[in-house]
Design a protein around this motif. Structure first.
Motif, short mmCIF file in Angstrom:
data_model
loop_
_atom_site.label_atom_id
_atom_site.label_comp_id
_atom_site.label_asym_id
_atom_site.label_seq_id
_atom_site.Cartn_x
_atom_site.Cartn_y
_atom_site.Cartn_z
N ALA A 44 -36.66 62.83 -103.60
CA ALA A 44 -37.57 61.72 -103.90
C ALA A 44 -38.99 62.23 -104.06
O ALA A 44 -39.75 61.76 -104.91
CB ALA A 44 -37.50 60.65 -102.80
N GLY A 45 -39.37 63.24 -103.26
CA GLY A 45 -40.69 63.84 -103.36
C GLY A 45 -40.91 64.52 -104.70
O GLY A 45 -41.98 64.41 -105.30
N ALA A 98 -41.86 66.82 -97.82
CA ALA A 98 -40.51 67.40 -97.70
C ALA A 98 -40.22 68.31 -98.90
O ALA A 98 -39.65 69.40 -98.73
CB ALA A 98 -39.45 66.30 -97.60
N TYR A 99 -40.61 67.90 -100.10
CA TYR A 99 -40.40 68.76 -101.27
C TYR A 99 -41.29 70.02 -101.18
O TYR A 99 -40.81 71.12 -101.43
CB TYR A 99 -40.66 68.02 -102.59
CG TYR A 99 -40.46 68.95 -103.75
CD1 TYR A 99 -39.18 69.31 -104.13
CD2 TYR A 99 -41.52 69.54 -104.40
CE1 TYR A 99 -38.97 70.23 -105.16
CE2 TYR A 99 -41.33 70.45 -105.42
CZ TYR A 99 -40.05 70.80 -105.80
OH TYR A 99 -39.85 71.71 -106.81
N LEU A 100 -42.54 69.84 -100.84
CA LEU A 100 -43.45 70.99 -100.77
C LEU A 100 -42.94 72.03 -99.76
O LEU A 100 -43.13 73.23 -99.97
CB LEU A 100 -44.87 70.54 -100.41
CG LEU A 100 -45.60 69.73 -101.47
CD1 LEU A 100 -46.91 69.18 -100.92
CD2 LEU A 100 -45.82 70.54 -102.72
N LEU A 133 -48.34 75.67 -106.98
CA LEU A 133 -47.74 75.28 -105.70
C LEU A 133 -46.60 76.19 -105.28
O LEU A 133 -45.99 75.98 -104.23
CB LEU A 133 -47.27 73.82 -105.77
CG LEU A 133 -48.41 72.81 -105.93
CD1 LEU A 133 -47.88 71.39 -106.03
CD2 LEU A 133 -49.40 72.92 -104.78
N ASP A 134 -46.33 77.22 -106.04
CA ASP A 134 -45.30 78.19 -105.66
C ASP A 134 -45.69 78.84 -104.34
O ASP A 134 -46.81 79.30 -104.17
CB ASP A 134 -45.16 79.27 -106.74
CG ASP A 134 -44.89 78.67 -108.11
OD1 ASP A 134 -44.11 77.70 -108.18
OD2 ASP A 134 -45.48 79.16 -109.09
N GLY A 135 -44.77 78.83 -103.39
CA GLY A 135 -45.03 79.44 -102.09
C GLY A 135 -45.96 78.65 -101.18
O GLY A 135 -46.39 79.16 -100.15
N VAL A 136 -46.23 77.39 -101.51
CA VAL A 136 -47.16 76.60 -100.70
C VAL A 136 -46.67 76.43 -99.26
O VAL A 136 -47.47 76.35 -98.33
CB VAL A 136 -47.46 75.23 -101.37
CG1 VAL A 136 -46.29 74.27 -101.29
CG2 VAL A 136 -48.71 74.60 -100.79
N ALA A 137 -45.35 76.41 -99.06
CA ALA A 137 -44.80 76.25 -97.71
C ALA A 137 -44.99 77.50 -96.86
O ALA A 137 -44.88 77.45 -95.64
CB ALA A 137 -43.32 75.89 -97.77
N ILE A 140 -45.64 74.35 -111.05
CA ILE A 140 -44.58 74.54 -110.08
C ILE A 140 -43.44 75.25 -110.79
O ILE A 140 -42.72 74.64 -111.60
CB ILE A 140 -44.10 73.19 -109.49
CG1 ILE A 140 -45.28 72.41 -108.92
CG2 ILE A 140 -43.04 73.43 -108.42
CD1 ILE A 140 -44.97 70.98 -108.54
N ALA A 141 -43.26 76.53 -110.54
CA ALA A 141 -42.23 77.32 -111.21
C ALA A 141 -40.83 76.78 -110.94
O ALA A 141 -39.94 76.92 -111.76
CB ALA A 141 -42.33 78.78 -110.80
N ALA A 142 -40.62 76.14 -109.79
CA ALA A 142 -39.32 75.59 -109.44
C ALA A 142 -38.95 74.37 -110.29
O ALA A 142 -37.84 73.87 -110.18
CB ALA A 142 -39.29 75.21 -107.96
#
Length: 157
Positions: free
Chosen positions: A48-49, A150-152, A83-87, A67-69
């Motif tokens: 959903a995110g 949750a997605y990030l 946002l790649d690797g933001v987590a 966002i490469a994903a």
């Protein structure tokens, strides 16, 4: 028979009650920009995110971020950090704070506050040229914030 009727009544009553109350935007507690406590008390849904992040009328995060994903999402922006690797760079509380109101973490950022209802500088009422009404709703709901977080959290190197 009475116990079955009682159980059915209890189930119906619990289904009618809200699962958890959102923390109101004005009641969110920021500590160094981070928000440690869930805004809803309900776990976020990463799928959903992802939808919120790519939907123009919702978060539309991809308008500014790459966002490469998400290779199938066209026209990703390049004016904000990828946002790649933001987590790997931020924990859950920090991400919740950034998505809720990035200005609490990064003074001068142009990222909008997605969970804020006051303190705006001259917001307009759609395209009418008139001032916005007094009680502006947040851009995203508390659950949408939790879903985006949750997605990030899935975006690791």
């Amino acid at each position: 028979m009475k116990s079955q009727l009682w159980l059915a009544s209890l189930v119906a009553l619990s289904a009618a009650l809200p699962a958890a109350a959102d923390t109101a935007p004005g009641d969110v507690a920021y500590t160094d920009g981070a928000v440690a406590v869930s805004l809803t008390g309900v776990a976020g849904d990463a799928a959903a995110g992802a939808k919120v992040m790519t939907t123009r009328s919702e978060g539309n995060c991809v308008a500014c971020h790459q966002i490469a994903a998400m290779p199938d999402v066209p026209f990703q922006g390049d004016i904000a950090p990828a946002l790649d690797g933001v987590a790997d760079r931020y924990d859950e509380a920090q991400l919740r704070g950034i998505v809720s109101n990035a200005k609490m973490s990064f003074e001068g950022t142009f990222m909008p506050a997605f969970y804020k209802t006051t303190g705006f500088i001259r917001p307009g009422d759609a395209y009418s040229g008139k001032a916005a009404p007094e009680n502006l709703p947040p851009i995203l709901t508390g659950q949408q914030i939790e879903d985006v977080v949750a997605y990030l959290l899935t975006l690791k190197e």
